[in-house]
Design a protein around this motif. Structure first.
Motif, mmCIF file in Angstrom:
data_model
loop_
_atom_site.group_PDB
_atom_site.id
_atom_site.type_symbol
_atom_site.label_atom_id
_atom_site.label_comp_id
_atom_site.label_asym_id
_atom_site.label_seq_id
_atom_site.Cartn_x
_atom_site.Cartn_y
_atom_site.Cartn_z
ATOM 1 N N LEU A 56 0.829 -1.210 0.000
ATOM 2 C CA LEU A 56 0.000 0.000 0.000
ATOM 3 C C LEU A 56 0.864 1.262 0.000
ATOM 4 O O LEU A 56 0.590 2.231 -0.726
ATOM 5 N N ILE A 57 1.900 1.249 0.837
ATOM 6 C CA ILE A 57 2.801 2.407 0.872
ATOM 7 C C ILE A 57 3.481 2.608 -0.485
ATOM 8 O O ILE A 57 3.585 3.735 -1.005
ATOM 9 N N PHE A 58 3.932 1.518 -1.097
ATOM 10 C CA PHE A 58 4.629 1.608 -2.380
ATOM 11 C C PHE A 58 3.687 2.126 -3.480
ATOM 12 O O PHE A 58 4.062 2.984 -4.287
ATOM 13 N N ILE A 59 2.444 1.616 -3.510
ATOM 14 C CA ILE A 59 1.484 2.063 -4.522
ATOM 15 C C ILE A 59 1.141 3.547 -4.329
ATOM 16 O O ILE A 59 1.048 4.318 -5.294
ATOM 17 N N ALA A 60 0.940 3.969 -3.074
ATOM 18 C CA ALA A 60 0.649 5.379 -2.804
ATOM 19 C C ALA A 60 1.799 6.284 -3.247
ATOM 20 O O ALA A 60 1.594 7.376 -3.803
ATOM 21 N N ALA A 61 3.034 5.839 -3.020
ATOM 22 C CA ALA A 61 4.204 6.625 -3.438
ATOM 23 C C ALA A 61 4.262 6.744 -4.959
ATOM 24 O O ALA A 61 4.567 7.818 -5.504
ATOM 25 N N ILE A 62 3.957 5.637 -5.646
ATOM 26 C CA ILE A 62 3.971 5.672 -7.118
ATOM 27 C C ILE A 62 2.895 6.616 -7.639
ATOM 28 O O ILE A 62 3.138 7.422 -8.554
ATOM 29 N N ILE A 63 1.684 6.571 -7.079
ATOM 30 C CA ILE A 63 0.593 7.451 -7.538
ATOM 31 C C ILE A 63 0.962 8.919 -7.304
ATOM 32 O O ILE A 63 0.764 9.779 -8.174
ATOM 33 N N SER A 64 1.493 9.226 -6.128
ATOM 34 C CA SER A 64 1.896 10.610 -5.834
ATOM 35 C C SER A 64 2.986 11.080 -6.788
ATOM 36 O O SER A 64 2.970 12.217 -7.279
ATOM 37 N N CYS A 65 3.932 10.185 -7.052
ATOM 38 C CA CYS A 65 5.035 10.529 -7.956
ATOM 39 C C CYS A 65 4.515 10.804 -9.359
ATOM 40 O O CYS A 65 4.897 11.799 -9.991
ATOM 41 N N ILE A 66 3.603 9.953 -9.857
ATOM 42 C CA ILE A 66 3.053 10.146 -11.207
ATOM 43 C C ILE A 66 2.262 11.449 -11.289
ATOM 44 O O ILE A 66 2.338 12.191 -12.285
ATOM 45 N N ALA A 67 1.502 11.785 -10.251
ATOM 46 C CA ALA A 67 0.709 13.017 -10.250
ATOM 47 C C ALA A 67 1.604 14.249 -10.322
ATOM 48 O O ALA A 67 1.346 15.181 -11.109
#
Length: 508
Positions: A56-67
C-alpha cells in the motif's frame, strides 16, 4: 532446493534436482540488489500483513510521484517565460543615429505638377487631418497621380530622378543652420553639419547623422548634439497644416523610420531628447523571430523587421515587370539589380501603387536580438533672449520669421549604463528532467542506475521465456561446477586434516 513450485512466479520447475533453476533467479537477484526503495519489503516481508502494508505504501508513493510528474510536464508544455534585465555600466555609450526630415516638400512654381505630385505622395505616406477629412484612400491618391503625371513628356525635368527633383544637397545646406557635437568634459565642440547624409524614407528624403562611431563619456544636456534648424515655410509650404521636422533617434545599424517612431518638433520650439541604450534578446523564439536575413539594398545594416520590409519593397519596385527602377542611388555591388535605372518622376505613380499593395509581414519576422534607444523629451519655446537677438542680427530677419521657421534640437545621453532585456524559458528541458528525477528519488528512490537495472532484468526475463532450454542447461552447468568445486574443497579439507594429524603425532 529440490523439485517443487517456484515461490516467486508459481511456475513448475522444468528440471529435476536443480537448485538454481527451480526459482526465477533473475527476479530474485533483482529484488536483493535493486535500488528501488521498499520493493524488497513487498515481496520478502516476514508476514502477509507486513507485505500488504508495504505494498500500500509503495502504490501510494507511485501514484503521488506520477501526479507530480504529470504536473511538471504540464508546466513544461505551457512554456512559461520571464524577462530579466541586466544593467551593464560602460566606459562610454555609442551615440545614436539621428535622422531629421522636413515635413513639407519644396514648392516649385515653375513646375506645379511637381508640387501636385509631392502633395499626393505626402497624403499617402503621412495620414493626417486633411487626408481623413477629404475621405481619400490609397486608390484615390494613385488615381489622382495618374491623372496628374503625363505619360509622355519630352521635358527633361520629367526624366530627373526623385533625388534630383528634391535637390538634397541644397535642402540640407538651407535646413541645418548649426550643428555642434561634444563627446565629453574635455572635448572641443566639433561642427557636424557636413556629416549629415541624405537618406530616402517614406517621409521623403531626410538627412541622417550616424553617430555610432562616436562614444559619449558624459551625461547631460551639455554633451551630445546641438541642432538649430530652419524649415523655410515660405519655400516649403505645408500641405497638411503642419510645420516643423520629424526627428528619429535610432541605432546606427538600423534603417531610419521617421513615419513610425518619429518625434514631431514644431518651429518656435526647443526640444531636449535624452536617450538610453537598450538591447532586447528573445531566447524563446515564441514570436517566430529570426536571427537575421540577407538585405540586398541594405547590406550595411543589421536585420530588423522594418529594414526587411523596405528592402522587400525596393526589390519589388526594381523588378522589370513592375516599375523597373530603383529608389536608392547606391545599388548592390552585384546581382540582378546592379544595372537597374533610377526611378524618375513619371514612375512616381508606380511607386505609390507598390507602397499600397506590398505586404511584408509574413516574409519579415521580428528579429530575436536588436538594439534600440529609448528616449525622454522636454520642450521649451525658442528662440529667446540673447539667442533671439543674435539670430535677428546675423540672419537679418524679424522675430516673427524666426519663430515661424527656427527650432532647436538637443540630443544627449541620459545614462552610461546599458540595459539588456532577455526573455527566456523559466522551465526548460533541464528543469523538467531535474523535477522528474527529484520526484522519482523522493517517493521511490529511483535513479538512472535503477532504469538500467530494470532494463537488464527485462532482457534476462525475455531470454528465460524465449530460450528456456538454454537457461536450464546453463544452470545445470553452474550446478555441476558448484558440485565439482565442493568435491575439490572437501578433498582439500581432508588433506589439511590428515596433515594436521600427522603434525600432532610428530610433536608427540
Amino acid at each position: 532446493m529440490d523439485e517443487g513450485n517456484d515461490p516467486v512466479n508459481g511456475e513448475k520447475s522444468k528440471c529435476k534436482n536443480c537448485t538454481c533453476t527451480c526459482t526465477d533467479r533473475y527476479l530474485r537477484e533483482f529484488l536483493e540488489d535493486n535500488t528501488i526503495a521498499g520493493i524488497s519489503h513487498v515481496f520478502k516481508g516476514q508476514s502477509k500483513v507486513r507485505r500488504s502494508f508495504w505494498a500500500l505504501i509503495f502504490i501510494a508513493a507511485i501514484i503521488s510521484c506520477i501526479a507530480l510528474i504529470s504536473l511538471s510536464i504540464q508546466i513544461f508544455l505551457n512554456k512559461p517565460t520571464a524577462s530579466t534585465i541586466n544593467v551593464i555600466t560602460l566606459n562610454g555609450v555609442p551615440f545614436p543615429s539621428v535622422t531629421i526630415c522636413n515635413i513639407n516638400f519644396e514648392k516649385n512654381e515653375a513646375l506645379p505638377l511637381l508640387s501636385r505630385t509631392y502633395n499626393l505622395m505626402n497624403q499617402l505616406f503621412n495620414a493626417d487631418e486633411s487626408f481623413h477629412s477629404n475621405s481619400m484612400n490609397a486608390s484615390s491618391v494613385i488615381s489622382n497621380c495618374r491623372n496628374t503625371v503625363p505619360r509622355n513628356n519630352s521635358d527633361a525635368t520629367f526624366e530627373a530622378t526623385i533625388w534630383n527633383i528634391q535637390r538634397p544637397a541644397r535642402s540640407k545646406r538651407r535646413l541645418i543652420h548649426y550643428c555642434g557635437f561634444v563627446t565629453g568634459v574635455n572635448s572641443n565642440v566639433s561642427n557636424c553639419k557636413s556629416l549629415f547624409q541624405p537618406v530616402l524614407t517614406p517621409a521623403g528624403i531626410c538627412f541622417n547623422y550616424n553617430g555610432s562611431s562616436n562614444t559619449i563619456h558624459s551625461t547631460g544636456t551639455r554633451y551630445g548634439m546641438k541642432l538649430v534648424l530652419n524649415i523655410e515655410q515660405d519655400l516649403r509650404p505645408s500641405y497638411n497644416g503642419k510645420a516643423g521636422v520629424i526627428l528619429s533617434v535610432h541605432d546606427g545599424k538600423d534603417v531610419a523610420r521617421p513615419n513610425v517612431n518619429g518625434i514631431n518638433v514644431a518651429p518656435g520650439q526647443a526640444i531636449d531628447v535624452g536617450v538610453n541604450l537598450k538591447e532586447y534578446i528573445d531566447e524563446t523564439k515564441e514570436a517566430n523571430c529570426t536571427a537575421g536575413q540577407d538585405l540586398v539594398f541594405f547590406e550595411d545594416y543589421d536585420y530588423s523587421q522594418y529594414a526587411c520590409a523596405q528592402d522587400a519593397l525596393i526589390k519589388q519596385i526594381a523588378k522589370p515587370n513592375v516599375c523597373n527602377c530603383t529608389l536608392l542611388p547606391r545599388r548592390p555591388s552585384n546581382g540582378e539589380y546592379d544595372h537597374t535605372p533610377n526611378c524618375t518622376f513619371p514612375t512616381s505613380c508606380c511607386l505609390l501603387n507598390e507602397y499600397k499593395t506590398i505586404n511584408t509581414e509574413e516574409q519579415c519576422p521580428l528579429p530575436c536580438r536588436y538594439r534600440y534607444y529609448d528616449y525622454t523629451t522636454s520642450y521649451a519655446s525658442y528662440p529667446n533672449s540673447f539667442i533671439l537677438e543674435d539670430l535677428m542680427r546675423d540672419e537679418n530677419v524679424t522675430e516673427d520669421y524666426l519663430r515661424k521657421n527656427y527650432l532647436s534640437i538637443n540630443i544627449y545621453i541620459n545614462d552610461l549604463r546599458y540595459s539588456v532585456v532577455t526573455t527566456s524559458y523559466t522551465f526548460g528541458v533541464a528543469g523538467l528532467l531535474g523535477d522528474i528525477g527529484g520526484q522519482l528519488g523522493l517517493f521511490i528512490g529511483v535513479s538512472i542506475i535503477t532504469f538500467f537495472e530494470v532494463l537488464i532484468l527485462c532482457l534476462d526475463e525475455l531470454k528465460r521465456i524465449c530460450c528456456p532450454d538454454f537457461v536450464i542447461n546453463k544452470c545445470k552447468n553452474m550446478k555441476k561446477k558448484g558440485e565439482s568445486s565442493d568435491i575439490v574443497a572437501g578433498e582439500r579439507e581432508t588433506r589439511r586434516q590428515i596433515q594436521r594429524k600427522a603434525w600432532s603425532n610428530d610433536s608427540l
